[in-house]
Design a protein around this motif. Structure first.
Motif, PDB file in Angstrom:
ATOM      1  N   ALA A 403      50.619  39.058  27.325  1.00  0.00           N
ATOM      2  CA  ALA A 403      49.618  39.648  28.222  1.00  0.00           C
ATOM      3  C   ALA A 403      49.084  38.612  29.203  1.00  0.00           C
ATOM      4  CB  ALA A 403      48.474  40.252  27.414  1.00  0.00           C
ATOM      5  N   ALA A 404      48.890  37.376  28.721  1.00  0.00           N
ATOM      6  CA  ALA A 404      48.401  36.316  29.607  1.00  0.00           C
ATOM      7  C   ALA A 404      49.440  35.982  30.667  1.00  0.00           C
ATOM      8  CB  ALA A 404      48.050  35.074  28.787  1.00  0.00           C
ATOM      9  N   VAL A 405      50.725  35.999  30.271  1.00  0.00           N
ATOM     10  CA  VAL A 405      51.794  35.744  31.247  1.00  0.00           C
ATOM     11  C   VAL A 405      51.784  36.810  32.330  1.00  0.00           C
ATOM     12  CG1 VAL A 405      54.298  35.711  31.548  1.00  0.00           C
ATOM     13  CG2 VAL A 405      53.254  34.468  29.649  1.00  0.00           C
ATOM     14  N   LYS A 406      51.657  38.070  31.938  1.00  0.00           N
ATOM     15  CA  LYS A 406      51.641  39.158  32.932  1.00  0.00           C
ATOM     16  C   LYS A 406      50.415  39.067  33.837  1.00  0.00           C
ATOM     17  CE  LYS A 406      54.541  42.504  30.537  1.00  0.00           C
ATOM     18  NZ  LYS A 406      54.669  43.856  29.974  1.00  0.00           N
ATOM     19  N   ARG A 407      49.284  38.688  33.271  1.00  0.00           N
ATOM     20  CA  ARG A 407      48.086  38.523  34.127  1.00  0.00           C
ATOM     21  C   ARG A 407      48.316  37.430  35.168  1.00  0.00           C
ATOM     22  NH1 ARG A 407      45.409  40.308  29.411  1.00  0.00           N
ATOM     23  NH2 ARG A 407      43.692  41.743  29.882  1.00  0.00           N
ATOM     24  N   ASP A 408      48.939  36.350  34.748  1.00  0.00           N
ATOM     25  CA  ASP A 408      49.195  35.247  35.673  1.00  0.00           C
ATOM     26  C   ASP A 408      50.155  35.679  36.780  1.00  0.00           C
ATOM     27  OD1 ASP A 408      48.971  32.314  36.315  1.00  0.00           O
ATOM     28  OD2 ASP A 408      51.137  32.454  36.026  1.00  0.00           O
ATOM     29  N   ILE A 409      51.183  36.436  36.427  1.00  0.00           N
ATOM     30  CA  ILE A 409      52.139  36.916  37.429  1.00  0.00           C
ATOM     31  C   ILE A 409      51.442  37.845  38.418  1.00  0.00           C
ATOM     32  CG2 ILE A 409      54.202  38.346  37.763  1.00  0.00           C
ATOM     33  CD1 ILE A 409      55.156  37.262  35.009  1.00  0.00           C
ATOM     34  N   LEU A 410      50.591  38.718  37.912  1.00  0.00           N
ATOM     35  CA  LEU A 410      49.862  39.627  38.801  1.00  0.00           C
ATOM     36  C   LEU A 410      48.962  38.853  39.756  1.00  0.00           C
ATOM     37  CD1 LEU A 410      48.807  42.621  36.513  1.00  0.00           C
ATOM     38  CD2 LEU A 410      50.434  42.640  38.395  1.00  0.00           C
ATOM     39  N   ARG A 411      48.312  37.824  39.258  1.00  0.00           N
ATOM     40  CA  ARG A 411      47.388  37.070  40.107  1.00  0.00           C
ATOM     41  C   ARG A 411      48.107  36.310  41.208  1.00  0.00           C
ATOM     42  NH1 ARG A 411      44.426  36.083  35.182  1.00  0.00           N
ATOM     43  NH2 ARG A 411      45.641  34.202  34.796  1.00  0.00           N
ATOM     44  N   ARG A 412      49.342  35.859  40.941  1.00  0.00           N
ATOM     45  CA  ARG A 412      49.994  34.920  41.849  1.00  0.00           C
ATOM     46  C   ARG A 412      51.182  35.487  42.623  1.00  0.00           C
ATOM     47  NH1 ARG A 412      48.471  29.718  40.352  1.00  0.00           N
ATOM     48  NH2 ARG A 412      47.425  29.570  38.333  1.00  0.00           N
ATOM     49  N   SER A 413      51.890  36.447  42.045  1.00  0.00           N
ATOM     50  CA  SER A 413      53.248  36.709  42.529  1.00  0.00           C
ATOM     51  C   SER A 413      53.499  38.066  43.153  1.00  0.00           C
ATOM     52  CB  SER A 413      54.239  36.529  41.360  1.00  0.00           C
ATOM     53  OG  SER A 413      54.156  35.233  40.834  1.00  0.00           O
ATOM     54  N   LEU A 414      52.686  39.066  42.910  1.00  0.00           N
ATOM     55  CA  LEU A 414      53.025  40.429  43.327  1.00  0.00           C
ATOM     56  C   LEU A 414      52.070  40.944  44.389  1.00  0.00           C
ATOM     57  CD1 LEU A 414      53.908  42.056  39.886  1.00  0.00           C
ATOM     58  CD2 LEU A 414      55.373  40.780  41.451  1.00  0.00           C
ATOM     59  N   PHE A 415      52.647  41.567  45.421  1.00  0.00           N
ATOM     60  CA  PHE A 415      51.876  42.114  46.535  1.00  0.00           C
ATOM     61  C   PHE A 415      52.484  43.465  46.921  1.00  0.00           C
ATOM     62  CE2 PHE A 415      51.731  37.560  46.601  1.00  0.00           C
ATOM     63  CZ  PHE A 415      50.430  37.231  46.948  1.00  0.00           C
ATOM     64  N   GLY A 416      51.631  44.374  47.329  1.00  0.00           N
ATOM     65  CA  GLY A 416      52.135  45.685  47.735  1.00  0.00           C
ATOM     66  C   GLY A 416      51.249  46.321  48.786  1.00  0.00           C
ATOM     67  N   VAL A 417      51.855  47.181  49.595  1.00  0.00           N
ATOM     68  CA  VAL A 417      51.139  47.906  50.652  1.00  0.00           C
ATOM     69  C   VAL A 417      51.684  49.331  50.683  1.00  0.00           C
ATOM     70  CG1 VAL A 417      50.627  48.025  53.126  1.00  0.00           C
ATOM     71  CG2 VAL A 417      50.854  45.797  52.011  1.00  0.00           C
ATOM     72  N   ASP A 418      50.825  50.305  50.887  1.00  0.00           N
ATOM     73  CA  ASP A 418      51.270  51.686  51.087  1.00  0.00           C
ATOM     74  C   ASP A 418      50.221  52.444  51.886  1.00  0.00           C
ATOM     75  OD1 ASP A 418      53.600  53.478  49.603  1.00  0.00           O
ATOM     76  OD2 ASP A 418      51.933  54.664  50.352  1.00  0.00           O
ATOM     77  N   ARG A 419      50.693  53.387  52.712  1.00  0.00           N
ATOM     78  CA  ARG A 419      49.778  54.198  53.517  1.00  0.00           C
ATOM     79  C   ARG A 419      48.943  55.125  52.652  1.00  0.00           C
ATOM     80  NH1 ARG A 419      52.914  57.388  58.037  1.00  0.00           N
ATOM     81  NH2 ARG A 419      50.780  58.107  58.307  1.00  0.00           N
ATOM     82  N   ASN A 420      49.491  55.566  51.528  1.00  0.00           N
ATOM     83  CA  ASN A 420      48.851  56.581  50.706  1.00  0.00           C
ATOM     84  C   ASN A 420      47.921  55.927  49.691  1.00  0.00           C
ATOM     85  OD1 ASN A 420      48.538  58.483  48.398  1.00  0.00           O
ATOM     86  ND2 ASN A 420      49.782  59.797  49.706  1.00  0.00           N
ATOM     87  N   ALA A 421      46.638  56.281  49.749  1.00  0.00           N
ATOM     88  CA  ALA A 421      45.657  55.675  48.846  1.00  0.00           C
ATOM     89  C   ALA A 421      45.958  56.004  47.390  1.00  0.00           C
ATOM     90  CB  ALA A 421      44.251  56.156  49.212  1.00  0.00           C
TER      91      ALA A 421
END
Length: 999
Positions: A403-421
């Motif tokens: 879980a700590a590894v996934k939190r770290d990846i989310l904080r540093r590595s993943l980005f996303g954009v979408d028009r739909n809220a």
């Protein structure tokens, strides 16, 4: 003993324990002498308990109406809250019905005399181990329904969403009612996953009991349970909770934007009444078993099913217009691996196969490089690719604390954009659930708060920004990156303060960037104007080409957009587009994202508003270069996403996208094909049309493109599969703006040599789409009273076979021999069409003239023509000469205009030969049911030696074939000689067509 044999031996209730023993359940025989349930049968019928699985018991009834009895008693058990199944047996009628109280509507009926294979298979699924009683109840309901649990859940989810949205007051717009309802349902859905972890006071029935308690105290479910649970408990540390929240028990503080009031909730302060919520719990949530452990989700709803929510709850029209389709998880995993290998190969300067091997073996250098990767999905949809990247990146790192590894990846590595809220919200939900799944069960107080993903997954349009701003300085980028890192992990007052500071820093950076961009563009405009006005060396006016004026128009549009953005930023505090330069400036300061991946919307140009098409043409070169005559030549929105992804990825970084397969062959894809082949390293171009992993829940024909932003090495070869370990089999130098042949590699090499050696059909013949009426129900098969002189035979694509045509419908032809609309119509025709005057003038193609005008008439009036269907399994063509010369091809046909009948017969013979049919099949765009589209781009790209079309022997063969003679071998022999095919090349092309397709 086989299950079907056991079923055939059942004669009475006493035989049923043996059946459940065969399924792995505990067999029982406890006959009820005073049954407390309605039997649904004749007086004196028997009831017994015949089996048990954990706490789930099977009650058997003897009845004359088994299906009705099973459903009625399952409903009764459901109302009593009992976890049981019902078996209803009709011995005389040899029929057995089985239902579950978990879902009384799901009833399996089996003919005991001749058990059907499907029914036996459904029954066999009751023998699948399921762990808890509740998990088995959910599995039994799915098995008995004969419908996958994911499909049943999302069907009911959609039904519940629609019913709830209709109860909101009318002043709220329809779209916002839908969004408000979805917000509430996704929160409750999240609660059920938390409950499955044991995090809601350690109780597996926390929600049902809490709802019952609120109703018993005559309180409101949303006000007195859900709102305190979300906004006073899950979003607040234990020491800061009020008395009402504390009474809910041991519940973790999870933080995260899901547990904060949404702007829509603040605007429309309205709650759903208790009956609406009670129906949602009874008909949806309490009917299913939820688990965050996807690998043990048999019979339950798991997070991996949530990707279908976004597609399932969108209106079909909205889904089509937005080009949004769910991407299967298996395909996501393969594309993520291909992207990681391509990006890592660039960083380590090795092959994809070597990079992937070093990655999966855990080599330190490879893992260290990947740990720094920044991954973007520019059209995030349901979050499938960010979730796939999260899981894969987590697998590659040490798993002491997953879980700590996934939190770290989310904080540093993943980005996303979408028009739909709502897409953004669903993506956040799936990423949070991935973290929760990695946490140990039952330890609510030890769970760390979830990251604030609203800093990383943003609402906006990735395509809408003007052509490059002025850039954010390194110091600004560093400040914004630091603030975002802190805000992602913050909670409480710190979170509010940091988010406010982050938004302010982004606004200030955007304003300064736009100011710099305005100045830069204004200077370039002034320089262009000055150059155009400056006298030449001899005092004359300089020659100003159209490219200068086009560049001026482009710059002025960009400056106008930038100034509009500055005004919006000053007055409303936000830009009218998503600004990567100010919102992810730290990533762009490093050169860009390491990987840009996704399944961007597939939307044809004709489905886009005119203003959007104009903006895309002004902004994107590959889109602009893809435009041609008419909508049929205009590009898909995916073209603009390919260019945008290429802009956003760092030098050496990888782009991995799913796009329509027609990008490889359609005329509108020429510009992007040329740019990618010449300016990038293509790692894989994969036709996924027949790939089982790409079984979209839509008629779609995807192609995967994996590339890196660097020059292609000499001799580089491209894979036609996603697996990074596979060898390349297409030399990149073979690809250009022409169609990319990525199926049948041997045939592709033959096709390349043929195309290089001969002119193309489009060099010699002009091709047209058939006649369009715009109102087929009026013009086809008109009333009997219409004057015979206005009637002509019409043909559709389905009416054409090789060398033959069968006209089946009459067309009201309102034009003269030159194709001009008649000035006046005879009495009966005029009276008939006058009744539809308004509709005729409202047709999309109508501009002026008589209302009976039809369109694209050249295909119907030219004397010498060859026609072929737009849609067919293989290319077939017919010469419209002799008795068939007067027919009118409609717009499901294409037509090539020829000089005379001899040329028509020769061209028909050419298009019907085995070799040309094979070449067409390699580049045709796939369609449903094994069909393919043979538009002007496909047929026009076929080779055509000029000597062949003038060969009287080919014309004679075509004419004789048109009378019914079987001359395929003779035609193939003559055309093979014209193409210069060797015996081996003939064999390769013949294998593409296959013996059954030779006509």
């Amino acid at each position: 003993m086989r299950l079907d044999h056991l079923l055939q031996r059942i004669q009475g209730l006493e035989d049923l324990p043996r059946l459940f023993a065969a399924l792995g359940h505990e067999p029982l025989w406890e006959e009820w002498h005073e049954p407390a349930l309605p039997l649904g049968g004749a007086p004196g019928s028997r009831v017994a308990t015949v089996g048990r699985y954990g706490g789930f018991s099977w009650l058997a009834f003897e009845t004359g109406t088994p299906a009705r009895c099973a459903r009625a008693n399952a409903q009764r058990l459901n109302r009593q809250g009992r976890c049981s199944g019902v078996v209803a047996l009709y011995p005389g009628g040899r029929e057995l019905a089985i239902a579950s109280a978990f879902d009384p509507d799901a009833v399996l009926v089996i003919n005991l005399a001749q058990p059907a294979a499907a029914g036996t298979a459904s029954l066999a699924r009751l023998g699948t181990p399921a762990g808890t009683t509740l998990a088995f109840a959910a599995l039994a309901a799915e098995a008995l329904a004969g419908e996958p649990i994911g499909r049943r859940f999302f069907r009911r989810f959609g039904d519940t969403l629609g019913r709830m949205a209709e109860t909101l007051p009318e002043p709220i717009p329809t779209e916002q009612r839908h969004a408000l309802t979805l917000i509430q349902l996704t929160r409750v859905l999240f609660l059920y996953f938390l409950q499955s972890k044991g995090w809601l006071d350690g109780r597996s029935d926390f929600i049902a009991r809490a709802v019952d308690d609120v109703l018993a105290r005559r309180r409101l479910i949303q006000r007195d349970l859900l709102r305190p649970l979300f906004f006073g408990t899950l979003n607040r540390p234990a020491e800061e909770r009020g008395r009402a929240a504390s009474r809910l028990g041991s519940i973790p503080f999870l933080n995260g934007g899901l547990f904060e009031p949404h702007p829509l909730e603040r605007r429309w302060k309205t709650d759903f009444p208790n009956p609406v919520w009670r129906d949602a719990f009874d008909s949806l949530f309490e009917r299913f078993h939820f688990t965050v452990a996807e690998e043990t989700a048999m019979g339950g709803v798991a997070p991996d099913m949530l990707g279908r929510v976004f597609e399932g709850v969108m209106e079909p029209g909205e889904r089509r217009s937005s080009g949004t389709f769910y991407t299967p998880a298996s395909l996501v995993r393969r594309l993520v691996d291909a992207a990681l290998a391509a990006a890592l190969a660039s960083r380590l300067r090795c092959t994809d196969a070597e990079a992937f091997e070093r990655l999966i073996t855990g080599e330190a250098q490879a893992i260290a490089a990947v740990k720094l990767f920044r991954v973007l999905d520019p059209a995030v949809g349901s979050g499938a690719f960010l979730l796939g990247a999260l899981e894969r990146l987590a697998q590659l790192r040490p798993q002491d604390r997953p879980a700590a590894v996934k939190r770290d990846i989310l904080r540093r590595s993943l980005f996303g954009v979408d028009r739909n809220a709502m897409a953004v919200r669903l993506t956040e939900l799936r990423l949070w659930l991935a973290v929760i799944a990695a946490e140990p069960d039952g330890r609510a107080r030890d769970v760390a708060p979830l990251p604030n993903l609203d800093c990383l997954v943003r609402q906006g349009d990735s395509l809408a920004d003007p052509l490059s701003g002025g850039g954010v300085t390194r110091s600004e980028a560093r400040v914004i990156g630091q603030l975002r890192q802190e805000a992602v992990a913050a909670s409480g007052g710190d979170k509010t303060r940091l988010l406010r500071a982050l938004r302010a820093a982004e606004r200030n950076a955007a304003d300064r960037s736009l100011t710099r961009a305005d100045g830069r563009i204004s200077r370039e405009i002034a320089e262009l104007i000055g150059t155009a006005r400056a006298p030449t060396l001899f005092g004359g006016k300089p020659a100003v080409g159209p490219d200068v004026f086009e560049r001026l128009r482009h710059l002025r549009r960009a400056r106008c957009a930038i100034r509009t953005g500055r005004r919006r930023l000053a007055t409303e505090g936000e830009l009218p587009w998503f600004d990567y330069e100010s919102q992810f400036p730290d990533v762009l300061a490093r050169g860009g994202f390491d990987i840009v991946i996704g399944n961007p919307p597939w939307v044809r140009a004709e489905s886009l508003p005119a203003a959007v098409r104009e903006r895309l043409a002004a902004r994107y070169r590959w889109w602009r270069g893809s435009r041609g005559r008419g909508f049929a030549h205009r590009p898909d929105l995916a073209i603009a996403f390919i260019e945008r992804a290429h802009e956003l990825v760092a030098p050496g970084g990888a782009v991995a996208l799913l796009v329509p397969s027609k990008v490889a062959a359609a005329g509108y894809g020429a510009a992007v094909r040329s740019a990618l082949a010449a300016g990038t390293q293509l790692h894989a171009v994969v036709d996924l049309s027949a790939d089982p992993d790409a079984a979209f829940e839509a008629t779609a024909y995807p192609m995967a493109v994996v590339l890196s932003k660097r020059a292609s090495p000499t001799g580089h070869r491209i894979r036609t599969v996603l697996d990074p370990r596979a060898p390349g089999d297409i030399a990149q130098r073979e690809l250009g703006e022409g169609p990319w042949i990525i199926r049948g590699r041997q045939a592709a090499h033959v096709a390349r040599d043929i195309r290089a050696a001969h002119p193309l059909l489009s060099d010699r013949f002009v091709c047209h789409l058939g006649v369009k009426t715009g109102a087929d129900d009026l013009f086809l098969d008109p009333p009997a009273e219409i004057e015979r002189g206005l009637l002509r035979w019409a043909i559709r694509g389905r009416d054409i076979a090789a060398f033959r045509v069968m006209a089946r419908r009459r067309l009201l032809w309102t034009h003269d021999a030159r194709g001009e609309p008649l000035a006046r119509l005879p009495h009966a025709a005029a009276r008939y069409l006058s009744r539809h005057e308004g509709r005729l003038r409202a047709r999309a193609d109508f501009v002026r003239g008589p209302s009976w005008t039809v369109f694209r008439v050249a295909a119907g009036v030219e004397r010498h023509r060859v026609a072929w269907p737009d849609l067919s399994r293989g290319l077939v063509a017919v010469a419209l000469a002799g008795p068939s010369g007067a027919v009118v091809p409609l717009n499901t046909c294409y037509v090539a205009i020829t000089a005379n009948d001899s040329e028509s017969h020769a061209l028909a013979a050419w298009l019907n030969c085995t070799w040309v049919r094979a070449l067409a099949g390699l580049i045709a765009m796939p369609a449903a049911g094994g069909f393919a589209r043979h538009g002007t781009g496909t047929v026009g790209a076929l080779p055509l030696p000029l000597a062949a079309i003038a060969d009287p022997r080919l014309a004679a063969l075509g004419a004789r074939a048109g009378t019914g003679e079987a001359l395929q071998d003779e035609i193939d022999e003559l055309t093979a000689g014209a193409l210069g095919l060797t015996p081996q090349e003939r064999s390769v092309l013949a294998s593409v067509v296959g013996p059954d397709d030779r006509r």
